[in-house]
Write a protein that holds these residues in place. Structure first.
Motif, short mmCIF file in Angstrom:
data_model
loop_
_atom_site.label_atom_id
_atom_site.label_comp_id
_atom_site.label_asym_id
_atom_site.label_seq_id
_atom_site.Cartn_x
_atom_site.Cartn_y
_atom_site.Cartn_z
N VAL A 194 0.87 -1.17 0.00
CA VAL A 194 0.00 0.00 0.00
C VAL A 194 0.91 1.22 0.00
N ASP A 195 0.99 1.91 -1.13
CA ASP A 195 1.91 3.03 -1.23
C ASP A 195 1.52 4.19 -0.32
N GLU A 196 0.21 4.41 -0.14
CA GLU A 196 -0.26 5.57 0.61
C GLU A 196 -0.80 5.14 1.98
N TYR A 197 0.03 4.54 2.78
CA TYR A 197 -0.42 4.07 4.09
C TYR A 197 -0.34 5.20 5.12
N GLU A 198 -1.13 5.04 6.18
CA GLU A 198 -1.06 5.92 7.34
C GLU A 198 -1.00 5.07 8.60
N PRO A 199 -0.34 5.53 9.65
CA PRO A 199 -0.29 4.77 10.90
C PRO A 199 -1.71 4.44 11.37
N GLY A 200 -1.90 3.22 11.78
CA GLY A 200 -3.21 2.78 12.25
C GLY A 200 -4.03 2.06 11.20
N ASP A 201 -3.67 2.18 9.93
CA ASP A 201 -4.38 1.44 8.89
C ASP A 201 -4.15 -0.06 9.08
N ALA A 219 -4.11 -7.44 10.54
CA ALA A 219 -2.74 -6.96 10.76
C ALA A 219 -2.68 -5.46 10.52
N SER A 220 -1.94 -4.77 11.37
CA SER A 220 -1.69 -3.35 11.15
C SER A 220 -0.58 -3.21 10.11
N LEU A 221 -0.66 -2.14 9.33
CA LEU A 221 0.35 -1.93 8.29
C LEU A 221 1.68 -1.56 8.92
N THR A 255 -9.93 -12.73 0.42
CA THR A 255 -10.31 -11.33 0.32
C THR A 255 -9.39 -10.50 1.21
N VAL A 256 -8.89 -9.40 0.66
CA VAL A 256 -8.03 -8.49 1.42
C VAL A 256 -8.74 -7.14 1.48
N ASP A 257 -9.09 -6.72 2.70
CA ASP A 257 -9.74 -5.43 2.92
C ASP A 257 -8.75 -4.48 3.60
N LEU A 258 -8.59 -3.31 3.03
CA LEU A 258 -7.78 -2.26 3.64
C LEU A 258 -8.73 -1.34 4.41
N VAL A 259 -8.51 -1.20 5.72
CA VAL A 259 -9.50 -0.50 6.55
C VAL A 259 -8.82 0.55 7.43
N LEU A 269 -11.28 1.17 2.84
CA LEU A 269 -10.63 2.01 1.83
C LEU A 269 -10.53 1.30 0.49
N ASP A 270 -10.34 -0.01 0.54
CA ASP A 270 -10.23 -0.81 -0.68
C ASP A 270 -10.48 -2.27 -0.32
N SER A 271 -10.96 -3.02 -1.30
CA SER A 271 -11.20 -4.45 -1.10
C SER A 271 -10.84 -5.17 -2.38
#
Length: 605
Positions: A194-201, A219-221, A255-259, A269-271
């Motif tokens: 994930v190129d545009e990650y933020e802490p806590g994602d 898992a946290s990024l 399935t991978v969900d980015l939350v 944010l994306d699935s």
């Protein structure tokens, strides 16, 4: 996964988003300059094909495409992306006159975010400029660089030749998912980029088998790339987990969900939907192993051409029919020759259990540009298709094409070895055939291309005594090994001596201390007399009827099956391709030779 048609509607069945819109169909088109777009073309078919609606085979260095679109309602308010499956060779893209960027390389995908440039209400305009020269340093595969096709090279494919589509995501996108399976530990290592990650994602991973959830992980990024190890527990204490193979092509959905937590609510944010197969490829004393079991590979060469549409499959169902015909003939695998195939083909091979060798299209002029171009294309090929269990071998060079002096030239030998080591650095879980056919350098596969017309010719040439001194073997009058390569590669002893044990110990088990596998990876090429003319040809003498073709196929194939230590074969070829009329199917992919009879012969081993 149950139904092999479930995901065929998606342009990338192994990387699926729910919110997408196809942009194939009629585009404005012209040569040389944008103001010359005075005709239409049917995307994604190259202008040289009849399916494009144009069918002109003359060379044009510069092509222009343009079409309008309206943003679908479900994409409004989201981040929008424009995707291209493949454009040959250099593509420059604009949306509403805003320049998005360029991509170089004719066989691999690319995309651009278009959110800032799109009108959510009203028409939007896509413009694409393509530059495709007759440059032999470009990876061309079977696309000839002269005006008229010749020998086994064909009419070029220029411009957009795979699908174009829009996608939208709620927030930031998942850029890539890499899945590496390990059957010895019952684990899957998932790397989420994930190129545009933020802490806590966070990422939520859900694994299911035939609709039943078998694992959920959160898992946290960790940063741009986050690795999650998924441990799969066997269903009982006796049976193993569900392996993937030709006989049992078991696939797990994922399935991978980015939350992100937004106050007390969860924002997706994306699935992305994907899948994997628990499969291992390795070597042991010159034998190919699938899931730690010896496997004799019975493959067919498949160039992936159609008479009406060239390199572009006419439909997803056409790809399905090809996979089904390959299996109907009794082949367990296909060598996708000189083409990075539509991703839907690899999906179907995953579903049906067809082993596939993925091959990098050749360039034909050894120079710095060729080195950089082939390196780029292989890296992008790997990145797109690394999760397909069907892919068991990478072919990085073929028949010394583009490295014509590899027999003696250390620089060209080093390039072949560099591609081998690059493949092993990216992907130690698959085998590598470095220069398929002859003049072999460091590889996991010692490959032979030999179009001898009789079984006796194979029996006389490839005896146990001859294979013990392979520097004297000359398939098609080319030396089997490049100079200086025989001793260090082929004569590794059965117990692994010859190179330092542990010199390479990749997860896939392809240790350099192991003896490479020997395979006859091109032979046959039998044509019917009625198909042959001054322009159209097969290998050797043509046969008068189908029965004679089958007799010769049986003669040479059974002789190859008897070669001492041989781990498999690849017959040339599945279909006729333009002037090369030596297929089991014709150019329209209809049988010329009985599948049942060929299958019966193949099943004798």
């Amino acid at each position: 996964m149950k139904n092999t048609l479930d995901y065929l509607q998606f342009p990338r069945p192994d990387f699926r988003r729910k919110c997408w819109e196809e942009l194939n169909g009629e585009w404005r088109f012209g040569f040389d300059a944008r103001e010359n777009m005075d005709r239409t073309v049917c995307v994604p078919f190259a202008y040289q094909t009849k399916a494009s609606g144009i069918g002109e085979t003359g060379f044009h260095d510069i092509l222009w495409y343009e079409r309008t679109f309206r943003l679908p309602e479900e994409m409004k308010g989201k981040r929008q992306y424009l995707h291209f499956g493949a454009v040959d060779y250099e593509a420059h893209v604009w949306v509403n006159e805003a320049y998005l960027g360029k991509h170089t390389g004719g066989y691999t995908p690319f995309s651009f975010e278009i959110t800032e440039h799109v009108k959510e209400d009203g028409e939007n305009v896509i413009a694409v400029k393509v530059i495709d020269r007759a440059d032999t340093a470009q990876p061309r595969g079977k696309q000839y660089w002269e005006e008229e096709p010749s020998r086994c090279w064909y009419t070029p494919t220029s411009g957009i030749w795979q699908g174009v589509w829009l996608e939208a995501v709620e927030g930031k996108p998942i850029d890539h998912i890499k899945l590496v399976t390990d059957i010895d530990r019952n684990q899957v290592a998932a790397t989420i980029t994930v190129d545009e990650y933020e802490p806590g994602d966070q990422v939520f991973l859900t694994v299911s088998y035939y609709g039943k959830t078998v694992k959920k992980l959160t898992a946290s990024l960790d940063g741009i790339r986050t690795q999650v190890v998924i441990a799969l527990k066997p269903e009982d204490a006796i049976d193993e987990i569900h392996y993937w193979s030709h006989e049992d092509p078991n696939l797990y959905d994922m399935t991978v969900d980015l939350v992100r937590m937004d106050g007390y609510s969860l924002q997706v944010l994306d699935s992305v939907g994907t899948y994997f197969g628990m499969r291992k490829v390795s070597l042991d004393s010159g034998r190919v192993l699938i899931n730690n079991i010896p496997c004799y590979l019975k493959m067919v060469l498949d160039q992936g051409y159609w008479e009406e549409s060239g390199l572009t499959p006419p439909s997803a169902l056409a790809l399905k029919e090809d996979v089904e015909m390959t299996l109907a003939y009794g082949f367990t695998g296909a060598r996708k020759h000189q083409k990075i195939e539509d991703p839907r083909y690899y999906y179907l091979a995953d579903c049906y259990g067809l082993y596939v060798w993925g091959e990098v299209p050749s360039a034909y002029e050894f120079c710095d540009d060729e080195i950089m171009n082939l390196t780029r294309d292989f890296a992008e090929f790997y990145r797109r298709d690394c999760n397909h269990p069907c892919l068991i071998t990478w072919v990085v060079l073929n028949e010394s094409w583009g490295v014509r002096k590899i027999l003696n030239d250390k620089r060209q030998q080093n390039f072949g070895k560099a591609l081998y080591h690059m493949a092993k650095a990216l992907d130690p879980t698959r085998l590598v055939s470095t220069n398929d056919g002859w003049e072999n350098v460091k590889a996991d596969i010692i490959s032979i291309h030999d179009y001898a017309q009789t079984g006796k010719a194979f029996e006389d040439k490839y005896t146990a005594k001859a294979l013990a001194a392979p520097e004297a073997i000359y398939p098609q009058k080319r030396r089997l090994f490049a100079m200086g390569e025989t001793e260090s590669r082929w004569r590794c002893s059965e117990d692994g001596a010859g190179e330092k044990a542990g010199d390479e110990s990749p997860a896939g088990g392809c240790q350099a201390a192991h003896k490479p596998a020997l395979l006859v990876t091109e032979y046959g090429g039998i044509a019917l007399e009625k198909s042959v003319s001054q322009e159209n040809w097969g290998y050797g003498d043509a046969e008068k009827d189908e029965e004679a073709v089958i007799r010769r196929y049986e003669d040479v194939t059974k002789a190859i099956m008897g070669i001492p230590g041989c781990s498999g074969f690849c017959y040339t070829q599945l279909t006729d391709v333009y002037q090369e009329v030596n297929g089991l199917l014709d150019g329209n992919h209809q049988p010329k030779v009985s599948p049942e009879r060929i299958r019966e012969i193949n099943q004798t081993k």
